[in-house]
Design a protein around this motif. Structure first.
Motif, short mmCIF file in Angstrom:
data_model
loop_
_atom_site.label_atom_id
_atom_site.label_comp_id
_atom_site.label_asym_id
_atom_site.label_seq_id
_atom_site.Cartn_x
_atom_site.Cartn_y
_atom_site.Cartn_z
N UNK A 241 0.86 -1.18 0.00
CA UNK A 241 0.00 0.00 0.00
C UNK A 241 0.89 1.23 0.00
N UNK A 242 0.36 2.33 -0.47
CA UNK A 242 1.13 3.57 -0.48
C UNK A 242 1.24 4.08 0.96
N UNK A 243 0.11 4.31 1.59
CA UNK A 243 0.08 4.58 3.03
C UNK A 243 -1.35 4.54 3.54
N UNK A 244 -1.46 4.46 4.86
CA UNK A 244 -2.74 4.59 5.53
C UNK A 244 -2.53 5.50 6.73
N UNK A 245 -3.14 6.68 6.68
CA UNK A 245 -3.02 7.66 7.74
C UNK A 245 -4.39 7.83 8.40
N UNK A 246 -4.40 7.71 9.72
CA UNK A 246 -5.65 7.77 10.48
C UNK A 246 -5.45 8.75 11.63
N UNK A 247 -6.14 9.89 11.60
CA UNK A 247 -6.00 10.94 12.61
C UNK A 247 -7.35 11.24 13.24
N UNK A 248 -7.29 11.86 14.45
CA UNK A 248 -8.54 12.37 15.01
C UNK A 248 -8.64 13.86 14.70
N UNK A 249 -9.74 14.47 15.09
CA UNK A 249 -10.02 15.86 14.70
C UNK A 249 -9.05 16.85 15.30
N UNK A 250 -8.31 16.45 16.33
CA UNK A 250 -7.32 17.32 16.94
C UNK A 250 -5.93 17.14 16.34
N UNK A 251 -5.79 16.18 15.41
CA UNK A 251 -4.51 15.95 14.77
C UNK A 251 -3.67 14.86 15.40
N UNK A 252 -4.20 14.20 16.39
CA UNK A 252 -3.47 13.09 17.00
C UNK A 252 -3.53 11.88 16.08
N UNK A 253 -2.39 11.21 15.97
CA UNK A 253 -2.32 10.04 15.09
C UNK A 253 -2.88 8.82 15.79
N UNK A 254 -3.94 8.25 15.21
CA UNK A 254 -4.47 6.98 15.69
C UNK A 254 -3.62 5.85 15.13
N UNK A 255 -3.26 5.95 13.86
CA UNK A 255 -2.31 5.03 13.23
C UNK A 255 -1.73 5.73 12.01
N UNK A 299 -5.62 -3.86 -3.21
CA UNK A 299 -4.59 -4.83 -2.91
C UNK A 299 -3.18 -4.25 -2.95
N UNK A 300 -2.92 -3.31 -3.88
CA UNK A 300 -1.55 -2.88 -4.11
C UNK A 300 -1.34 -1.36 -4.19
N UNK A 301 -2.40 -0.58 -4.10
CA UNK A 301 -2.22 0.86 -4.36
C UNK A 301 -3.00 1.73 -3.39
N UNK A 302 -3.33 1.19 -2.22
CA UNK A 302 -4.16 1.93 -1.27
C UNK A 302 -3.39 3.11 -0.70
N UNK A 303 -3.98 4.29 -0.82
CA UNK A 303 -3.43 5.53 -0.26
C UNK A 303 -4.56 6.17 0.54
N UNK A 304 -4.68 5.76 1.79
CA UNK A 304 -5.88 6.10 2.55
C UNK A 304 -5.68 7.20 3.57
N UNK A 305 -6.69 8.04 3.69
CA UNK A 305 -6.72 9.09 4.70
C UNK A 305 -8.04 8.99 5.45
N UNK A 306 -7.96 8.81 6.77
CA UNK A 306 -9.16 8.71 7.60
C UNK A 306 -9.07 9.74 8.72
N UNK A 307 -10.13 10.52 8.90
CA UNK A 307 -10.20 11.53 9.96
C UNK A 307 -11.45 11.29 10.77
N UNK A 308 -11.29 11.08 12.05
CA UNK A 308 -12.43 10.84 12.94
C UNK A 308 -12.72 12.06 13.81
N UNK A 309 -14.00 12.27 14.12
CA UNK A 309 -14.39 13.29 15.09
C UNK A 309 -14.65 14.66 14.51
#
Length: 384
Positions: A241-255, A299-309
């Motif tokens: 995968x390219x990357x998976x970034x998961x943050x909360x609304x305050x900018x803290x990294x969940x993963x 499978x091979x090219x996931x570039x994900x951004x997830x923001x919670x809250x």
């Protein structure tokens, strides 16, 4: 409906290795591809070049075309003294069988060739492939055996005057023989025939005039070569995968995988953050028909951004001061797939590599391979 069917089929064909070994890379590695016209044409391994360049930037990894139109494993042994990878090349993919099988033995025959004819071809292939692997083997070299691709014998698409029944099944047999030889030596072995044959059957069912080859033998530049390329990614020890970034609304990294979060701060109802990204997405376009119809992205090219809250509402996503899309808080919480957003600076940067690799590099390599094969034909004609 066509897309959902093809996605299902590619998932069924995902297991392609017959050895536990994986292919590893170190900076500066060259990857050589030996084979017949399917390799000589340069399509599938140029896609590999683009993938390695975007997924492992800065590592200076290069593919090398050592394909030879019309060649066989026996011919590769015969010509090895001058047509071989540089001894320092650490990774070599070996792809023969389409010509070794003796396609003319099957032409216009309602029954397969005799057992004696087929046994002779099989024995010749096993002996030649074994000898070729002996010649290629060095203490630090990684060898990968690729099975032959398909012969499209579907009569709905091709004139019956060229019918060669039973040939595609024999190519599957050759692939099994090659994998047995490779497995015995502890090599990575990739079954191209099974997933390609299954997908080709489903494409025909959807549209009898379509398929993964352009002339029964050579994979199409779009769908056919895409499936070969995608199948080859299985054993590569590179991030899938390219990357998976998961943050909360305050900018803290969940993963955070595949990228580093350098800074983040809430700004009003929004959020500002800085990432150091380790890779670029593979710049898939509508020309990549096989990738578009498959699950390549997940499978091979996931570039994900997830923001919670985030508070309910719509938000503009700006990257380097460029607005690349508008998404709701719910969409951000589910996750945004950035690799398919063609307006991102990352996609634009990767897209600029396509004409360099698919145009100039590929064409220069094909010209060099054609000149080499002409030179050899002249030499052998003189000797004969």
């Amino acid at each position: 409906m066509r897309i959902s069917i093809l996605l299902c089929l590619l998932t069924l064909g995902a297991t392609t290795l017959s050895a536990a070994d994986t292919v590893t890379f170190k900076p500066g590695d060259q990857v050589a591809f030996m084979g017949d016209s399917i390799t000589h044409g340069g399509n599938y391994h140029q896609k590999m070049q683009l993938f390695l360049t975007t997924r492992l930037p800065g590592q200076n990894l290069w593919t090398r075309n050592i394909g030879w139109s019309g060649h066989t494993a026996k011919g590769a042994v015969k010509e090895f003294s001058w047509n071989h990878p540089d001894p320092a090349t650490p990774i070599v993919f070996v792809h023969y069988g389409m010509n070794d099988v003796g396609r003319d033995d099957y032409k216009n025959r309602p029954t397969p060739p005799t057992d004696e004819q087929r046994a002779k071809r099989r024995g010749g292939y096993e002996a030649s492939l074994s000898k070729l692997l002996d010649l290629l083997a060095t203490p630090d070299r990684q060898l990968v055996i690729m099975s032959p691709t398909i012969f499209d014998d579907t009569m709905d698409r091709w004139d019956s005057a060229g019918e060669r029944p039973h040939l595609n099944a024999e190519l599957a047999r050759f692939g099994a023989m090659g994998r047995a030889i490779g497995t015995e030596r502890g090599l990575a072995c990739i079954d191209l025939h099974t997933p390609m044959d299954a997908l080709n059957t489903r494409v025909h069912a959807d549209n009898p005039t379509k398929g993964l080859t352009k002339d029964r033998v050579h994979p199409t530049d779009s769908a056919g070569s895409d499936i070969v390329f995608m199948t080859l990614l299985g054993p590569l020890a590179v991030p899938h995968q390219v990357y998976q970034v998961h943050l909360d609304a305050n900018g803290a990294a969940i993963s955070c995988t595949g990228a580093e979060l350098l800074a983040a701060e809430a700004q009003g109802t929004g959020l500002s953050f800085t990432l150091r990204e380790h890779a670029l997405p593979y710049p898939m376009t509508d020309k990549d028909r096989g990738l578009v119809m498959s699950d390549f992205t997940t499978r091979y090219n996931h570039q994900g951004l997830t923001l919670n809250g985030l508070a309910a509402g719509s938000y503009a996503l700006n990257i380097d001061d460029i607005t690349v899309g508008t998404y709701t808080a719910e969409q951000f919480a589910t996750g945004i797939e950035l690799s398919t957003v063609t307006t991102t600076p990352q996609f634009t940067q990767a897209l600029a590599l396509r004409p360099v690799i698919f145009g100039r590099k590929q064409q220069l390599e094909k010209i060099i391979r054609t000149l080499n094969s002409m030179r050899a034909n002249l030499i052998w004609a003189k000797l004969d």
